[in-house]
Design an enzyme around this catalytic site. Structure first.
Site, PDB file in Angstrom:
ATOM      1  N   TYR A 116       0.835  -1.155   0.008  1.00  0.00           N
ATOM      2  CA  TYR A 116      -0.032   0.023  -0.102  1.00  0.00           C
ATOM      3  C   TYR A 116       1.084   1.100  -0.035  1.00  0.00           C
ATOM      4  CZ  TYR A 116      -4.356   2.682   0.782  1.00  0.00           C
ATOM      5  OH  TYR A 116      -5.381   3.507   0.603  1.00  0.00           O
ATOM      6  N   TYR A 142      -5.275   5.268  -7.606  1.00  0.00           N
ATOM      7  CA  TYR A 142      -5.624   5.298  -6.060  1.00  0.00           C
ATOM      8  C   TYR A 142      -7.069   4.968  -6.229  1.00  0.00           C
ATOM      9  CZ  TYR A 142      -5.392   6.315  -1.175  1.00  0.00           C
ATOM     10  OH  TYR A 142      -5.885   6.175   0.084  1.00  0.00           O
TER      11      TYR A 142
END
Lengths: 393, 134
Positions: free
Chosen positions: A292, A342
Protein backbone atom coordinates in the site's frame (compact mmCIF):
# COMPACT_ATOMS: atom_id res chain seq x y z
CA UNK A 1 -5.81 -13.75 20.16
CA UNK A 2 -7.09 -15.39 17.03
CA UNK A 3 -7.37 -19.18 16.86
CA UNK A 4 -4.30 -19.95 14.78
CA UNK A 5 -5.30 -23.56 14.09
CA UNK A 6 -8.76 -22.50 12.94
CA UNK A 7 -7.30 -19.99 10.51
CA UNK A 8 -4.67 -22.37 9.17
CA UNK A 9 -7.47 -24.80 8.27
CA UNK A 10 -8.77 -22.13 5.88
CA UNK A 11 -5.43 -21.69 4.12
CA UNK A 12 -5.83 -21.89 0.33
CA UNK A 13 -9.48 -22.95 0.63
CA UNK A 14 -10.83 -19.91 -1.23
CA UNK A 15 -9.72 -18.57 -4.61
CA UNK A 16 -9.86 -15.23 -6.36
CA UNK A 17 -11.47 -16.26 -9.61
CA UNK A 18 -12.19 -12.97 -11.32
CA UNK A 19 -10.79 -9.44 -11.49
CA UNK A 20 -12.25 -6.39 -13.18
CA UNK A 21 -11.80 -2.66 -13.47
CA UNK A 22 -13.56 0.51 -14.46
CA UNK A 23 -11.07 2.90 -16.10
CA UNK A 24 -8.85 5.06 -13.91
CA UNK A 25 -9.35 8.76 -14.73
CA UNK A 26 -9.24 12.16 -13.08
CA UNK A 27 -12.86 12.97 -13.90
CA UNK A 28 -15.08 10.03 -14.72
CA UNK A 29 -18.25 12.02 -15.36
CA UNK A 30 -20.05 8.96 -13.98
CA UNK A 31 -21.56 7.89 -10.70
CA UNK A 32 -19.65 5.57 -8.36
CA UNK A 33 -22.52 3.13 -8.97
CA UNK A 34 -21.78 3.12 -12.69
CA UNK A 35 -18.08 2.52 -12.00
CA UNK A 36 -18.88 -0.28 -9.55
CA UNK A 37 -21.14 -2.04 -12.06
CA UNK A 38 -18.52 -1.90 -14.82
CA UNK A 39 -15.85 -3.41 -12.56
CA UNK A 40 -18.19 -6.12 -11.24
CA UNK A 41 -19.41 -7.11 -14.71
CA UNK A 42 -15.80 -7.28 -15.88
CA UNK A 43 -14.79 -9.42 -12.90
CA UNK A 44 -17.62 -11.88 -13.45
CA UNK A 45 -16.76 -12.10 -17.15
CA UNK A 46 -13.09 -12.63 -16.28
CA UNK A 47 -14.07 -15.50 -13.98
CA UNK A 48 -16.26 -17.08 -16.64
CA UNK A 49 -19.22 -16.71 -14.29
CA UNK A 50 -22.74 -15.52 -15.18
CA UNK A 51 -23.73 -12.44 -13.19
CA UNK A 52 -26.65 -14.37 -11.73
CA UNK A 53 -24.06 -16.66 -10.14
CA UNK A 54 -22.98 -13.89 -7.76
CA UNK A 55 -24.59 -14.48 -4.38
CA UNK A 56 -22.40 -12.32 -2.16
CA UNK A 57 -21.51 -8.62 -2.38
CA UNK A 58 -19.13 -6.64 -0.21
CA UNK A 59 -17.44 -3.26 -0.22
CA UNK A 60 -15.80 -0.63 1.97
CA UNK A 61 -16.09 3.12 1.60
CA UNK A 62 -15.95 6.45 3.37
CA UNK A 63 -19.46 7.63 2.44
CA UNK A 64 -18.19 8.22 -1.09
CA UNK A 65 -19.54 5.21 -2.97
CA UNK A 66 -22.47 3.04 -4.00
CA UNK A 67 -23.75 0.84 -1.16
CA UNK A 68 -24.21 -2.89 -1.62
CA UNK A 69 -28.01 -2.81 -1.82
CA UNK A 70 -27.93 -0.31 -4.68
CA UNK A 71 -25.37 -2.41 -6.52
CA UNK A 72 -27.43 -5.57 -6.04
CA UNK A 73 -30.56 -3.84 -7.31
CA UNK A 74 -28.78 -2.38 -10.31
CA UNK A 75 -27.39 -5.82 -11.19
CA UNK A 76 -30.88 -7.29 -10.96
CA UNK A 77 -29.82 -9.63 -8.16
CA UNK A 78 -32.95 -10.03 -6.05
CA UNK A 79 -31.98 -12.56 -3.41
CA UNK A 80 -28.39 -12.02 -2.27
CA UNK A 81 -27.82 -14.10 0.87
CA UNK A 82 -24.47 -12.61 1.96
CA UNK A 83 -23.34 -8.99 2.01
CA UNK A 84 -20.87 -6.91 3.95
CA UNK A 85 -20.26 -3.19 3.97
CA UNK A 86 -17.83 -1.37 6.21
CA UNK A 87 -16.60 2.13 6.79
CA UNK A 88 -12.97 2.69 5.94
CA UNK A 89 -10.56 3.62 3.19
CA UNK A 90 -7.04 2.36 2.71
CA UNK A 91 -6.99 0.06 5.69
CA UNK A 92 -9.77 -2.20 4.51
CA UNK A 93 -9.49 -3.88 1.10
CA UNK A 94 -7.66 -7.01 2.35
CA UNK A 95 -9.91 -7.11 5.41
CA UNK A 96 -13.08 -7.09 3.30
CA UNK A 97 -11.64 -9.82 1.08
CA UNK A 98 -10.91 -11.79 4.25
CA UNK A 99 -14.55 -11.39 5.30
CA UNK A 100 -15.67 -12.63 1.89
CA UNK A 101 -13.23 -15.55 2.11
CA UNK A 102 -14.70 -16.51 5.47
CA UNK A 103 -18.20 -16.35 4.00
CA UNK A 104 -17.23 -18.51 1.04
CA UNK A 105 -15.35 -20.99 3.22
CA UNK A 106 -18.36 -21.29 5.52
CA UNK A 107 -20.77 -21.78 2.63
CA UNK A 108 -22.63 -18.51 3.17
CA UNK A 109 -21.77 -17.50 -0.41
CA UNK A 110 -20.67 -19.49 -3.45
CA UNK A 111 -19.33 -16.57 -5.48
CA UNK A 112 -18.81 -13.31 -3.62
CA UNK A 113 -17.77 -10.10 -5.34
CA UNK A 114 -15.79 -7.41 -3.51
CA UNK A 115 -15.68 -3.96 -5.10
CA UNK A 116 -14.38 -0.48 -4.40
CA UNK A 117 -15.72 2.35 -6.56
CA UNK A 118 -15.16 6.06 -6.08
CA UNK A 119 -14.67 9.41 -7.70
CA UNK A 120 -11.54 10.04 -5.66
CA UNK A 121 -10.50 13.07 -7.71
CA UNK A 122 -13.70 14.61 -9.04
CA UNK A 123 -15.74 13.78 -5.93
CA UNK A 124 -14.69 13.26 -2.31
CA UNK A 125 -10.93 13.81 -2.00
CA UNK A 126 -8.93 12.10 0.76
CA UNK A 127 -6.04 14.49 0.37
CA UNK A 128 -8.05 17.39 1.73
CA UNK A 129 -10.40 17.69 4.65
CA UNK A 130 -13.33 16.57 2.54
CA UNK A 131 -14.97 19.96 2.10
CA UNK A 132 -16.66 20.16 5.49
CA UNK A 133 -17.53 16.48 5.63
CA UNK A 134 -18.00 15.41 9.21
CA UNK A 135 -15.59 12.65 10.18
CA UNK A 136 -16.29 10.74 13.36
CA UNK A 137 -13.63 10.20 15.98
CA UNK A 138 -12.68 11.61 19.33
CA UNK A 139 -9.18 12.59 18.22
CA UNK A 140 -9.93 14.98 15.37
CA UNK A 141 -10.77 17.85 17.70
CA UNK A 142 -7.10 17.82 18.75
CA UNK A 143 -5.81 17.78 15.17
CA UNK A 144 -8.06 19.87 12.92
CA UNK A 145 -7.60 23.18 14.77
CA UNK A 146 -3.86 22.91 14.07
CA UNK A 147 -4.31 22.32 10.37
CA UNK A 148 -3.46 18.62 10.72
CA UNK A 149 -6.06 17.37 8.26
CA UNK A 150 -4.66 15.04 5.62
CA UNK A 151 -2.96 11.64 5.73
CA UNK A 152 0.03 13.19 3.95
CA UNK A 153 0.75 15.26 7.04
CA UNK A 154 0.58 12.44 9.55
CA UNK A 155 2.71 10.13 7.37
CA UNK A 156 5.17 12.98 6.89
CA UNK A 157 5.66 13.02 10.65
CA UNK A 158 6.50 9.32 10.49
CA UNK A 159 8.92 9.93 7.65
CA UNK A 160 10.51 12.81 9.58
CA UNK A 161 11.05 10.58 12.61
CA UNK A 162 12.52 7.86 10.35
CA UNK A 163 14.86 10.39 8.73
CA UNK A 164 16.04 11.69 12.11
CA UNK A 165 16.49 8.24 13.64
CA UNK A 166 17.84 6.20 10.72
CA UNK A 167 19.26 8.72 8.29
CA UNK A 168 16.73 7.96 5.56
CA UNK A 169 17.17 10.34 2.63
CA UNK A 170 15.00 12.10 0.06
CA UNK A 171 16.77 10.13 -2.66
CA UNK A 172 15.74 6.88 -0.98
CA UNK A 173 12.11 8.00 -0.90
CA UNK A 174 12.51 9.09 -4.50
CA UNK A 175 13.79 5.65 -5.50
CA UNK A 176 10.33 4.27 -4.69
CA UNK A 177 8.60 6.87 -6.85
CA UNK A 178 11.00 6.33 -9.77
CA UNK A 179 10.71 2.55 -9.70
CA UNK A 180 6.93 2.61 -9.60
CA UNK A 181 6.77 5.06 -12.48
CA UNK A 182 9.02 2.75 -14.49
CA UNK A 183 6.61 -0.09 -13.74
CA UNK A 184 3.61 2.02 -14.74
CA UNK A 185 5.19 2.72 -18.11
CA UNK A 186 4.44 -0.92 -18.93
CA UNK A 187 0.84 -0.76 -17.70
CA UNK A 188 -1.84 0.50 -20.07
CA UNK A 189 -4.22 1.15 -17.14
CA UNK A 190 -1.79 3.51 -15.40
CA UNK A 191 -2.54 7.23 -15.27
CA UNK A 192 1.11 8.32 -15.02
CA UNK A 193 3.45 6.60 -17.46
CA UNK A 194 6.11 9.17 -18.31
CA UNK A 195 9.44 8.05 -16.79
CA UNK A 196 10.81 10.13 -13.92
CA UNK A 197 14.37 11.17 -13.15
CA UNK A 198 15.70 11.84 -9.68
CA UNK A 199 15.97 15.49 -10.67
CA UNK A 200 12.24 15.47 -11.51
CA UNK A 201 11.54 13.99 -8.11
CA UNK A 202 13.75 16.36 -6.15
CA UNK A 203 12.36 19.41 -7.93
CA UNK A 204 8.70 18.50 -7.42
CA UNK A 205 7.04 20.94 -5.06
CA UNK A 206 6.94 20.37 -1.33
CA UNK A 207 3.53 19.25 -0.02
CA UNK A 208 4.12 18.23 3.59
CA UNK A 209 7.85 18.38 4.30
CA UNK A 210 9.56 15.89 3.96
CA UNK A 211 6.99 14.81 1.31
CA UNK A 212 7.16 16.27 -2.17
CA UNK A 213 4.34 15.99 -4.69
CA UNK A 214 5.91 12.83 -6.15
CA UNK A 215 5.94 11.14 -2.74
CA UNK A 216 2.14 11.32 -2.70
CA UNK A 217 -0.31 9.01 -4.43
CA UNK A 218 -2.68 10.04 -7.17
CA UNK A 219 -6.29 10.95 -6.57
CA UNK A 220 -8.32 8.81 -8.93
CA UNK A 221 -11.83 8.13 -10.18
CA UNK A 222 -12.33 4.46 -10.90
CA UNK A 223 -13.27 1.06 -9.60
CA UNK A 224 -11.92 -2.42 -9.12
CA UNK A 225 -13.65 -5.70 -8.26
CA UNK A 226 -12.63 -9.26 -7.46
CA UNK A 227 -14.69 -12.45 -7.26
CA UNK A 228 -14.06 -15.06 -4.56
CA UNK A 229 -15.05 -18.69 -4.95
CA UNK A 230 -14.25 -21.91 -3.12
CA UNK A 231 -11.10 -23.58 -4.38
CA UNK A 232 -13.11 -26.61 -5.48
CA UNK A 233 -15.48 -24.53 -7.60
CA UNK A 234 -12.64 -22.34 -8.90
CA UNK A 235 -11.18 -25.26 -10.81
CA UNK A 236 -14.27 -25.28 -13.04
CA UNK A 237 -14.04 -21.60 -13.93
CA UNK A 238 -12.08 -19.74 -16.59
CA UNK A 239 -8.77 -18.78 -15.02
CA UNK A 240 -5.65 -20.35 -13.50
CA UNK A 241 -6.42 -20.84 -9.81
CA UNK A 242 -5.03 -18.26 -7.38
CA UNK A 243 -5.90 -18.91 -3.75
CA UNK A 244 -6.03 -16.78 -0.65
CA UNK A 245 -3.27 -18.41 1.34
CA UNK A 246 -3.72 -16.22 4.38
CA UNK A 247 -5.03 -12.98 5.77
CA UNK A 248 -4.69 -10.83 8.85
CA UNK A 249 -6.26 -7.65 10.16
CA UNK A 250 -5.74 -5.45 13.18
CA UNK A 251 -7.46 -2.55 14.87
CA UNK A 252 -4.26 -0.69 15.56
CA UNK A 253 -3.70 1.63 18.48
CA UNK A 254 -4.83 5.21 17.95
CA UNK A 255 -1.98 7.55 17.18
CA UNK A 256 -2.37 9.78 20.20
CA UNK A 257 -3.84 7.74 22.97
CA UNK A 258 -1.42 4.86 23.43
CA UNK A 259 2.10 4.87 24.85
CA UNK A 260 5.11 4.92 22.62
CA UNK A 261 4.77 7.71 20.14
CA UNK A 262 6.90 5.66 17.73
CA UNK A 263 5.89 6.67 14.21
CA UNK A 264 8.67 4.62 12.57
CA UNK A 265 6.75 1.37 13.11
CA UNK A 266 3.38 0.94 11.41
CA UNK A 267 0.52 -1.36 12.29
CA UNK A 268 1.89 -3.67 9.59
CA UNK A 269 4.26 -4.91 12.29
CA UNK A 270 1.20 -6.25 14.14
CA UNK A 271 -0.34 -7.80 11.03
CA UNK A 272 2.80 -9.46 9.66
CA UNK A 273 3.28 -12.26 12.24
CA UNK A 274 -0.40 -13.22 12.08
CA UNK A 275 -0.38 -13.25 8.29
CA UNK A 276 2.76 -15.37 8.15
CA UNK A 277 1.32 -17.73 10.76
CA UNK A 278 -1.86 -18.37 8.78
CA UNK A 279 0.00 -18.60 5.46
CA UNK A 280 2.70 -20.89 6.84
CA UNK A 281 5.35 -18.94 4.94
CA UNK A 282 7.38 -15.83 5.58
CA UNK A 283 8.91 -12.91 3.72
CA UNK A 284 11.52 -15.11 2.04
CA UNK A 285 8.76 -16.92 0.12
CA UNK A 286 7.14 -13.75 -1.25
CA UNK A 287 7.82 -13.37 -4.99
CA UNK A 288 5.99 -10.10 -5.54
CA UNK A 289 4.75 -7.52 -3.04
CA UNK A 290 1.97 -5.05 -3.76
CA UNK A 291 2.52 -2.70 -0.81
CA UNK A 292 0.00 0.00 0.00
CA UNK A 293 1.63 3.17 -1.23
CA UNK A 294 -0.41 6.21 -0.37
CA UNK A 295 3.10 7.68 0.09
CA UNK A 296 6.59 6.59 -0.86
CA UNK A 297 7.38 6.28 2.83
CA UNK A 298 4.53 3.80 3.28
CA UNK A 299 6.53 1.39 1.12
CA UNK A 300 9.75 1.87 3.11
CA UNK A 301 8.10 1.33 6.47
CA UNK A 302 6.27 -1.78 5.26
CA UNK A 303 9.45 -3.30 3.80
CA UNK A 304 10.71 -3.17 7.38
CA UNK A 305 7.51 -4.11 9.19
CA UNK A 306 6.85 -7.13 6.95
CA UNK A 307 10.42 -8.32 7.53
CA UNK A 308 11.98 -7.83 4.09
CA UNK A 309 14.76 -5.83 5.73
CA UNK A 310 15.67 -4.71 9.23
CA UNK A 311 14.06 -1.69 10.90
CA UNK A 312 15.71 1.45 9.59
CA UNK A 313 17.03 -0.18 6.41
CA UNK A 314 14.01 0.39 4.18
CA UNK A 315 15.66 3.37 2.50
CA UNK A 316 18.90 1.64 1.47
CA UNK A 317 16.90 -1.47 0.49
CA UNK A 318 14.69 0.56 -1.87
CA UNK A 319 17.64 2.49 -3.28
CA UNK A 320 19.53 -0.75 -4.02
CA UNK A 321 17.22 -1.57 -6.92
CA UNK A 322 15.66 -4.49 -5.06
CA UNK A 323 12.13 -3.30 -5.84
CA UNK A 324 12.50 -3.56 -9.63
CA UNK A 325 10.55 -6.15 -11.59
CA UNK A 326 13.78 -8.17 -11.91
CA UNK A 327 15.03 -7.27 -8.43
CA UNK A 328 15.12 -9.29 -5.22
CA UNK A 329 11.59 -8.19 -4.30
CA UNK A 330 9.46 -6.75 -7.11
CA UNK A 331 7.15 -4.16 -5.52
CA UNK A 332 4.06 -2.46 -6.95
CA UNK A 333 4.55 -3.97 -10.36
CA UNK A 334 1.60 -2.01 -11.83
CA UNK A 335 2.94 1.34 -10.66
CA UNK A 336 0.91 1.38 -7.48
CA UNK A 337 -1.10 4.30 -6.21
CA UNK A 338 1.79 6.63 -7.01
CA UNK A 339 1.48 5.97 -10.75
CA UNK A 340 -1.30 3.53 -11.72
CA UNK A 341 -4.19 4.97 -9.75
CA UNK A 342 -5.58 5.10 -6.26
CA UNK A 343 -8.75 3.17 -5.53
CA UNK A 344 -7.86 2.40 -1.91
CA UNK A 345 -6.19 -0.96 -2.36
CA UNK A 346 -8.19 -3.35 -4.49
CA UNK A 347 -6.06 -2.62 -7.55
CA UNK A 348 -3.07 -4.04 -5.62
CA UNK A 349 -4.97 -7.30 -5.20
CA UNK A 350 -6.05 -7.44 -8.84
CA UNK A 351 -2.45 -6.84 -9.97
CA UNK A 352 -1.20 -9.61 -7.69
CA UNK A 353 -3.76 -11.99 -9.22
CA UNK A 354 -2.60 -11.03 -12.73
CA UNK A 355 1.01 -11.68 -11.73
CA UNK A 356 0.23 -15.09 -10.22
CA UNK A 357 -1.81 -16.07 -13.27
CA UNK A 358 1.20 -15.03 -15.43
CA UNK A 359 -1.09 -12.63 -17.31
CA UNK A 360 0.78 -9.40 -16.52
CA UNK A 361 2.26 -8.98 -20.00
CA UNK A 362 5.34 -6.75 -20.25
CA UNK A 363 5.45 -6.30 -16.49
CA UNK A 364 5.26 -10.02 -15.63
CA UNK A 365 7.58 -11.10 -12.82
CA UNK A 366 9.43 -14.36 -13.39
CA UNK A 367 8.30 -17.40 -11.39
CA UNK A 368 5.62 -15.56 -9.42
CA UNK A 369 4.13 -18.13 -7.04
CA UNK A 370 3.30 -16.09 -3.94
CA UNK A 371 2.18 -12.47 -3.63
CA UNK A 372 1.69 -10.17 -0.66
CA UNK A 373 -1.00 -7.46 -0.81
CA UNK A 374 -1.22 -4.91 1.97
CA UNK A 375 -3.24 -2.03 3.33
CA UNK A 376 -2.30 1.06 5.30
CA UNK A 377 -4.58 3.30 7.32
CA UNK A 378 -4.88 7.08 7.34
CA UNK A 379 -2.19 7.27 10.00
CA UNK A 380 0.67 4.90 10.68
CA UNK A 381 -0.58 3.15 13.78
CA UNK A 382 -4.22 2.75 12.77
CA UNK A 383 -6.29 -0.12 11.45
CA UNK A 384 -4.74 -2.26 8.75
CA UNK A 385 -4.91 -5.63 6.98
CA UNK A 386 -3.03 -7.81 4.50
CA UNK A 387 -3.42 -10.85 2.25
CA UNK A 388 -1.13 -13.56 0.96
CA UNK A 389 -2.10 -15.03 -2.42
CA UNK A 390 -0.69 -18.17 -4.01
CA UNK A 391 -0.69 -19.69 -7.48
CA UNK A 392 -1.99 -23.28 -7.56
CA UNK A 393 -0.40 -24.92 -10.56
CA UNK B 1 -9.49 36.06 12.90
CA UNK B 2 -12.23 34.10 11.14
CA UNK B 3 -10.03 31.63 9.29
CA UNK B 4 -10.05 28.94 11.95
CA UNK B 5 -11.30 25.41 12.44
CA UNK B 6 -12.61 25.60 15.99
CA UNK B 7 -12.22 22.45 18.07
CA UNK B 8 -15.50 20.59 18.43
CA UNK B 9 -15.52 19.49 22.03
CA UNK B 10 -17.66 16.63 23.28
CA UNK B 11 -18.80 15.81 26.79
CA UNK B 12 -15.62 13.83 27.47
CA UNK B 13 -13.27 16.57 26.32
CA UNK B 14 -15.15 19.68 27.50
CA UNK B 15 -13.11 20.07 30.73
CA UNK B 16 -9.85 20.04 28.69
CA UNK B 17 -11.00 22.84 26.40
CA UNK B 18 -12.56 24.84 29.24
CA UNK B 19 -9.23 24.79 31.10
CA UNK B 20 -7.31 25.74 27.95
CA UNK B 21 -9.68 28.71 27.64
CA UNK B 22 -8.31 29.74 31.09
CA UNK B 23 -4.72 29.15 29.91
CA UNK B 24 -4.28 26.00 31.96
CA UNK B 25 -3.16 22.64 30.52
CA UNK B 26 -5.03 19.87 32.34
CA UNK B 27 -5.11 16.19 31.45
CA UNK B 28 -7.19 13.27 32.61
CA UNK B 29 -5.47 11.17 35.24
CA UNK B 30 -6.82 7.84 36.43
CA UNK B 31 -7.68 7.81 40.15
CA UNK B 32 -7.03 4.07 40.36
CA UNK B 33 -3.68 3.53 38.60
CA UNK B 34 -2.45 7.13 38.43
CA UNK B 35 -1.73 7.15 34.71
CA UNK B 36 -2.42 10.14 32.50
CA UNK B 37 -4.30 9.78 29.24
CA UNK B 38 -4.90 11.93 26.19
CA UNK B 39 -7.20 12.40 24.32
CA UNK B 40 -10.02 12.45 26.85
CA UNK B 41 -11.86 9.15 27.14
CA UNK B 42 -14.51 7.84 29.52
CA UNK B 43 -12.35 5.05 30.98
CA UNK B 44 -8.67 4.34 31.65
CA UNK B 45 -7.16 2.24 28.81
CA UNK B 46 -4.76 0.63 31.31
CA UNK B 47 -7.00 -0.40 34.22
CA UNK B 48 -10.48 0.43 32.76
CA UNK B 49 -11.44 2.52 35.76
CA UNK B 50 -14.15 5.17 35.32
CA UNK B 51 -12.64 7.35 38.06
CA UNK B 52 -10.45 10.26 37.05
CA UNK B 53 -9.53 13.85 37.82
CA UNK B 54 -8.12 16.71 35.71
CA UNK B 55 -4.83 17.84 37.31
CA UNK B 56 -2.88 20.68 35.76
CA UNK B 57 0.35 19.45 34.17
CA UNK B 58 3.72 21.08 33.68
CA UNK B 59 3.32 22.09 30.06
CA UNK B 60 6.86 20.87 29.43
CA UNK B 61 7.65 18.41 26.66
CA UNK B 62 9.95 17.47 23.81
CA UNK B 63 9.48 17.25 20.06
CA UNK B 64 9.03 13.66 18.85
CA UNK B 65 8.42 14.66 15.24
CA UNK B 66 6.99 17.39 13.06
CA UNK B 67 5.66 18.24 9.61
CA UNK B 68 5.89 21.47 7.67
CA UNK B 69 2.81 21.86 5.48
CA UNK B 70 3.22 23.74 2.19
CA UNK B 71 -0.02 22.68 0.52
CA UNK B 72 -3.54 23.89 1.23
CA UNK B 73 -5.53 21.10 2.86
CA UNK B 74 -8.26 23.44 4.09
CA UNK B 75 -8.98 27.09 3.21
CA UNK B 76 -8.71 28.06 6.88
CA UNK B 77 -4.95 27.51 6.73
CA UNK B 78 -4.20 28.94 3.30
CA UNK B 79 -2.80 32.19 4.67
CA UNK B 80 -0.56 30.43 7.20
CA UNK B 81 1.49 28.43 4.69
CA UNK B 82 4.00 27.06 5.36
CA UNK B 83 3.14 26.01 8.92
CA UNK B 84 4.58 23.52 11.37
CA UNK B 85 2.65 20.90 13.35
CA UNK B 86 4.65 19.37 16.18
CA UNK B 87 4.14 15.94 17.79
CA UNK B 88 5.10 16.58 21.40
CA UNK B 89 5.69 14.11 24.23
CA UNK B 90 4.77 15.58 27.60
CA UNK B 91 7.22 15.37 30.49
CA UNK B 92 4.66 13.69 32.76
CA UNK B 93 4.69 10.25 31.12
CA UNK B 94 6.47 8.42 28.27
CA UNK B 95 4.23 8.20 25.20
CA UNK B 96 1.82 10.86 26.47
CA UNK B 97 1.74 12.99 23.36
CA UNK B 98 -0.25 15.73 21.67
CA UNK B 99 -0.11 17.94 18.60
CA UNK B 100 0.19 21.69 18.26
CA UNK B 101 1.66 24.39 16.06
CA UNK B 102 5.14 25.79 16.53
CA UNK B 103 5.28 29.29 18.00
CA UNK B 104 6.69 31.47 16.73
CA UNK B 105 5.97 29.92 13.32
CA UNK B 106 9.14 29.34 11.35
CA UNK B 107 11.41 28.97 14.40
CA UNK B 108 14.13 26.31 14.05
CA UNK B 109 12.90 22.87 15.16
CA UNK B 110 14.93 19.76 15.89
CA UNK B 111 14.14 16.23 17.05
CA UNK B 112 14.01 16.05 20.83
CA UNK B 113 13.89 19.83 21.20
CA UNK B 114 12.46 20.89 24.60
CA UNK B 115 9.22 22.87 24.27
CA UNK B 116 6.70 24.51 26.56
CA UNK B 117 2.96 25.00 26.18
CA UNK B 118 1.76 28.48 25.25
CA UNK B 119 -1.85 29.55 24.93
CA UNK B 120 -3.17 31.30 21.88
CA UNK B 121 -6.55 33.07 22.00
CA UNK B 122 -7.92 32.86 18.48
CA UNK B 123 -11.33 34.39 19.22
CA UNK B 124 -13.33 35.40 22.27
CA UNK B 125 -14.40 31.76 22.57
CA UNK B 126 -11.51 29.70 21.19
CA UNK B 127 -8.08 29.13 22.70
CA UNK B 128 -5.51 26.59 21.52
CA UNK B 129 -2.46 25.05 23.20
CA UNK B 130 0.60 25.75 21.08
CA UNK B 131 4.30 24.98 21.60
CA UNK B 132 7.32 27.22 21.87
CA UNK B 133 11.02 26.36 22.32
CA UNK B 134 11.63 25.97 26.07
Amino acid sequence: MADAEGLRALRDQVAITGIGYAPFTKNSGRTPLSLALEAILAAARDAGLPVDGLDGIATHHVNDSAPVHEVAAALGLRDVPWYHEEFGGGSRAPAVIAQAALAVAAGASRHAVVYRALNGRSGVRMGASGGGRSVPGAELQYQQPYGLLAPSQSYAMGARMHIERYGTTSEQLGAVALQQRANAAKNERALMRTPLTMADYLSSRMIADPFRLLDCCLETDGACAVVLTSRARAAGLAQPVVTVRGWASVLGPDDLSKPGGDLTRSSAALVAPRLYSMAGIGPAEVDVAELYDAFSFSVLVQLEDFGFCAKGEGGPFAASGALAADGALPVNTHGGFLSEGYVHGLNHVAEAVSQLRRQAGDRQVDRAEVALCTAQPGYLTGTTSALMLARQS
Amino acid sequence: MSDILAPRADVDSAPFWAAVREHRLTLQRCDECGRYRFPARPICPDCRSWKFTWPEVSGRGRVLSWVVTHHVTHPAFARQLPYEVLFVELAEQPGLAMYGNLRPAGAPVTSGMPVRAVFEDLTDAVTLVQWAPA
